[in-house]
Design a protein around this motif. Sequence first.
Motif, mmCIF file in Angstrom:
data_model
loop_
_atom_site.group_PDB
_atom_site.id
_atom_site.type_symbol
_atom_site.label_atom_id
_atom_site.label_comp_id
_atom_site.label_asym_id
_atom_site.label_seq_id
_atom_site.Cartn_x
_atom_site.Cartn_y
_atom_site.Cartn_z
ATOM 1 N N GLU A 52 2.552 6.462 -22.573
ATOM 2 C CA GLU A 52 1.738 5.198 -22.131
ATOM 3 C C GLU A 52 2.285 4.337 -21.072
ATOM 4 O OE1 GLU A 52 2.038 1.263 -25.127
ATOM 5 O OE2 GLU A 52 0.735 2.952 -25.918
ATOM 6 N N ASN A 53 3.636 4.388 -20.824
ATOM 7 C CA ASN A 53 4.356 3.788 -19.900
ATOM 8 C C ASN A 53 3.860 4.313 -18.430
ATOM 9 O OD1 ASN A 53 6.198 1.752 -18.890
ATOM 10 N ND2 ASN A 53 7.797 3.602 -18.782
ATOM 11 N N TYR A 54 3.876 5.490 -18.257
ATOM 12 C CA TYR A 54 3.449 6.060 -16.908
ATOM 13 C C TYR A 54 2.018 5.701 -16.844
ATOM 14 C CZ TYR A 54 7.223 9.336 -16.086
ATOM 15 O OH TYR A 54 8.511 9.844 -15.780
ATOM 16 N N GLU A 55 1.085 5.485 -17.814
ATOM 17 C CA GLU A 55 -0.320 5.488 -17.668
ATOM 18 C C GLU A 55 -0.519 3.710 -17.496
ATOM 19 O OE1 GLU A 55 -2.964 7.228 -17.565
ATOM 20 O OE2 GLU A 55 -1.983 8.870 -17.752
ATOM 21 N N SER A 56 0.395 3.151 -17.842
ATOM 22 C CA SER A 56 0.340 1.582 -17.932
ATOM 23 C C SER A 56 0.699 1.278 -16.111
ATOM 24 C CB SER A 56 1.246 0.645 -18.647
ATOM 25 O OG SER A 56 1.312 -0.432 -18.432
ATOM 26 N N LEU A 92 0.873 -1.204 0.049
ATOM 27 C CA LEU A 92 0.024 0.054 0.027
ATOM 28 C C LEU A 92 0.780 1.253 0.077
ATOM 29 C CD1 LEU A 92 -3.037 1.185 0.460
ATOM 30 C CD2 LEU A 92 -2.572 1.252 2.866
ATOM 31 N N VAL A 93 1.656 1.548 0.925
ATOM 32 C CA VAL A 93 2.650 2.448 0.889
ATOM 33 C C VAL A 93 3.594 2.728 -0.378
ATOM 34 C CG1 VAL A 93 4.784 3.609 2.224
ATOM 35 C CG2 VAL A 93 2.711 2.513 3.494
ATOM 36 N N TYR A 94 4.299 1.661 -0.838
ATOM 37 C CA TYR A 94 5.076 1.915 -2.023
ATOM 38 C C TYR A 94 4.155 2.120 -3.157
ATOM 39 C CZ TYR A 94 4.785 -2.319 -4.811
ATOM 40 O OH TYR A 94 4.384 -3.607 -5.605
ATOM 41 N N LYS A 95 2.915 1.560 -3.227
ATOM 42 C CA LYS A 95 2.202 2.188 -4.481
ATOM 43 C C LYS A 95 1.748 3.334 -4.326
ATOM 44 C CE LYS A 95 0.976 -2.595 -6.225
ATOM 45 N NZ LYS A 95 0.132 -3.379 -6.827
ATOM 46 N N SER A 96 1.341 3.668 -3.225
ATOM 47 C CA SER A 96 0.811 5.340 -2.840
ATOM 48 C C SER A 96 2.000 6.021 -3.265
ATOM 49 C CB SER A 96 0.423 5.322 -1.555
ATOM 50 O OG SER A 96 -0.785 4.574 -1.303
ATOM 51 N N ALA A 97 3.276 5.723 -2.581
ATOM 52 C CA ALA A 97 4.625 6.635 -2.823
ATOM 53 C C ALA A 97 4.708 6.745 -4.454
ATOM 54 C CB ALA A 97 5.476 5.976 -1.924
ATOM 55 N N TRP A 98 4.474 5.712 -5.069
ATOM 56 C CA TRP A 98 4.779 5.911 -6.650
ATOM 57 C C TRP A 98 4.097 6.894 -7.242
ATOM 58 C CZ3 TRP A 98 2.250 5.339 -11.117
ATOM 59 C CH2 TRP A 98 3.140 5.367 -12.407
ATOM 60 N N ILE A 99 2.708 6.711 -6.662
ATOM 61 C CA ILE A 99 1.714 7.523 -7.511
ATOM 62 C C ILE A 99 1.875 8.969 -7.103
ATOM 63 C CG2 ILE A 99 -0.825 8.360 -7.285
ATOM 64 C CD1 ILE A 99 -1.369 5.531 -7.731
ATOM 65 N N ILE A 100 2.051 9.428 -5.901
ATOM 66 C CA ILE A 100 2.317 10.895 -5.306
ATOM 67 C C ILE A 100 3.873 11.300 -5.697
ATOM 68 C CG2 ILE A 100 3.083 12.134 -3.179
ATOM 69 C CD1 ILE A 100 0.907 9.847 -1.851
ATOM 70 N N GLY A 101 4.831 10.323 -5.735
ATOM 71 C CA GLY A 101 6.211 11.003 -5.856
ATOM 72 C C GLY A 101 6.731 10.714 -7.528
ATOM 73 N N TYR A 143 4.067 9.516 -10.504
ATOM 74 C CA TYR A 143 2.941 9.703 -11.277
ATOM 75 C C TYR A 143 2.437 11.229 -11.529
ATOM 76 C CZ TYR A 143 -1.370 9.375 -13.901
ATOM 77 O OH TYR A 143 -2.571 9.351 -14.791
ATOM 78 N N LEU A 144 2.296 11.656 -10.254
ATOM 79 C CA LEU A 144 1.563 13.018 -10.194
ATOM 80 C C LEU A 144 2.464 14.045 -10.730
ATOM 81 C CD1 LEU A 144 -0.650 12.800 -7.050
ATOM 82 C CD2 LEU A 144 -1.380 12.549 -9.245
ATOM 83 N N PRO A 145 3.807 14.187 -10.439
ATOM 84 C CA PRO A 145 4.809 14.956 -10.897
ATOM 85 C C PRO A 145 4.906 15.131 -12.419
ATOM 86 C CG PRO A 145 5.684 13.951 -8.775
ATOM 87 C CD PRO A 145 4.602 13.222 -9.084
ATOM 88 N N ALA A 146 4.881 13.812 -12.863
ATOM 89 C CA ALA A 146 4.974 13.483 -14.523
ATOM 90 C C ALA A 146 3.888 14.308 -14.939
ATOM 91 C CB ALA A 146 5.236 12.157 -14.494
ATOM 92 N N LYS A 147 2.767 13.975 -14.417
ATOM 93 C CA LYS A 147 1.326 14.512 -14.993
ATOM 94 C C LYS A 147 1.354 16.034 -14.771
ATOM 95 C CE LYS A 147 -3.646 14.112 -14.459
ATOM 96 N NZ LYS A 147 -4.743 13.501 -13.785
#
Length: 140
Positions: free
Chosen positions: A99-103, A77-86, A88-92
Amino acid sequence: MTTNLTPPMWRQHVLRVLFLLILVGLGPDHWVEVFAPGKVPSPISGVTISFYAAFSFLCLLGIRHPLKFIPLLLIQLVYKSAWIIGTYLPAKSAGLLDENYESWFWSMAPGIVIDLFIIPWGYVYREYLKDFFVWKKAAV
């Protein structure tokens, strides 16, 4: 009046199913890469492959002892949340999504939702958080 503080058996079976799904989803590909790599991985890829192989093995143990291995689900839960926060969201926000980020996002987000619903939060609170800041003197 005493109450049983262990999650009900149906909840433990749901945890077992989640551990099994993680094992089946991660194990085969990553253990093949450990024992028969197609090419020599970069150091960071090797760490990732090794982590997921070990994680899948520990999920095998989680099938047998679901309550003892809840911390694995907390790590997930923590590493997946950290990946989205740290990541995915900055890249967005920088307009760098491809396509890689979205996947990867669609690999991470459902895992977060599933963990939030399946982890028995009352049990986690009682076992790991309730007395977190209570320091007990060691017996001599």
